[in-house]
Design a protein around this motif. Structure first.
Motif, PDB file in Angstrom:
ATOM      1  N   PHE A  37       0.860  -1.191   0.000  1.00 14.08           N
ATOM      2  CA  PHE A  37       0.000   0.000   0.000  1.00 14.08           C
ATOM      3  C   PHE A  37       0.890   1.232   0.000  1.00 14.08           C
ATOM      4  N   GLY A  38       0.290   2.377  -0.336  1.00 12.32           N
ATOM      5  CA  GLY A  38       1.070   3.599  -0.472  1.00 12.32           C
ATOM      6  C   GLY A  38       0.895   4.536   0.713  1.00 12.32           C
ATOM      7  N   ILE A  39       1.917   5.361   0.937  1.00 12.35           N
ATOM      8  CA  ILE A  39       1.887   6.399   1.973  1.00 12.35           C
ATOM      9  C   ILE A  39       1.941   7.740   1.247  1.00 12.35           C
ATOM     10  N   PRO A  40       1.207   8.742   1.717  1.00 11.09           N
ATOM     11  CA  PRO A  40       1.261  10.049   1.049  1.00 11.09           C
ATOM     12  C   PRO A  40       2.691  10.581   0.970  1.00 11.09           C
ATOM     13  N   GLY A  41       2.980  11.302  -0.110  1.00 14.55           N
ATOM     14  CA  GLY A  41       4.330  11.797  -0.341  1.00 14.55           C
ATOM     15  C   GLY A  41       4.792  12.822   0.682  1.00 14.55           C
ATOM     16  N   TRP A  42       3.862  13.503   1.343  1.00 16.23           N
ATOM     17  CA  TRP A  42       4.257  14.518   2.318  1.00 16.23           C
ATOM     18  C   TRP A  42       4.679  13.917   3.654  1.00 16.23           C
ATOM     19  N   TRP A  43       4.403  12.631   3.864  1.00 18.30           N
ATOM     20  CA  TRP A  43       4.772  12.020   5.142  1.00 18.30           C
ATOM     21  C   TRP A  43       6.286  11.872   5.214  1.00 18.30           C
ATOM     22  N   PRO A  44       6.940  12.397   6.279  1.00 16.50           N
ATOM     23  CA  PRO A  44       8.409  12.450   6.301  1.00 16.50           C
ATOM     24  C   PRO A  44       9.087  11.109   6.567  1.00 16.50           C
ATOM     25  N   PHE A  45       8.384  10.133   7.080  1.00 15.73           N
ATOM     26  CA  PHE A  45       9.011   8.886   7.516  1.00 15.73           C
ATOM     27  C   PHE A  45       8.495   7.751   6.634  1.00 15.73           C
TER      28      PHE A  45
END
Length: 197
Positions: A37-45
């Protein structure tokens, strides 16, 4: 009011910590790659090798003229809000009242039960639509804060006299207290005029 503010603050803090901890856990265990699954690009970690706040994020705004005054103002506001919240806790509800029984032994009376009894008796007074009672002070020397919502037809002086002579005196005597100092606030219930056609 204070109970509601406490619950909202605890809920928001818990939700924020849950989201932050869950996001760090997902990145640290690399679950997005493993489970697909994907994580939003703005998430720093984003992965196990990333840090939560990199050097660029820590130093980005240092050279800006507004940065330090903003940081100091936000921290000062946070300190004032935390001090207000801490001082508001001082008017806490009394959970137990210590009463001397006839045989000399100390008896603990549940504060909420005594509050409920005073509320019920106060609401039974003529002209009272709602009553709220809160016990404060020390366990050996409680005090009562009473708020009465009066109907428009109620006589405030008469209601206050009956509350003092009957309701509060009855609570004081039944709990075996020497005295029960009280602060009473009276408010009139708003009513809307009826329209007749």
């Amino acid at each position: 009011m204070l109970k509601t503010v406490n619950r909202v603050l605890l809920g928001l803090c818990g939700l924020g910590l849950f989201a932050l901890g869950g996001g760090v856990l997902v990145g640290g265990l690399d679950l997005q790659r493993r489970w697909g699954f994907g994580i939003p690009g703005w998430w720093p970690f984003l992965g196990p090798d990333d840090v939560l706040l990199g050097a660029e994020g820590r130093t980005r705004w240092r050279d800006e003229g507004w940065w330090w005054p903003t940081v100091i103002a936000v921290l000062a506001l946070l300190l004032v809000l935390l001090l207000w919240w801490l001082l508001a806790q001082r008017g806490h509800r009394l959970d137990r009242v210590l009463v001397n029984s006839e045989d000399g032994a100390a008896v603990r009376l549940d504060g909420r039960t005594l509050e409920d009894a005073i509320e019920e008796e106060a609401q039974a007074l003529g002209g009272v639509s709602r009553a709220q009672v809160r016990l404060t002070g020390r366990r050996t020397a409680p005090a009562a804060r009473v708020r009465l919502m009066l109907e428009p037809y109620a006589d405030p002086a008469r209601t206050l006299g009956r509350l003092s002579r009957d309701t509060l005196a009855h609570a004081r005597d039944s709990a075996g207290l020497d005295r029960l100092p009280s602060k009473v606030r009276l408010r009139e219930a708003r009513h809307h005029a009826r329209r007749t056609v």
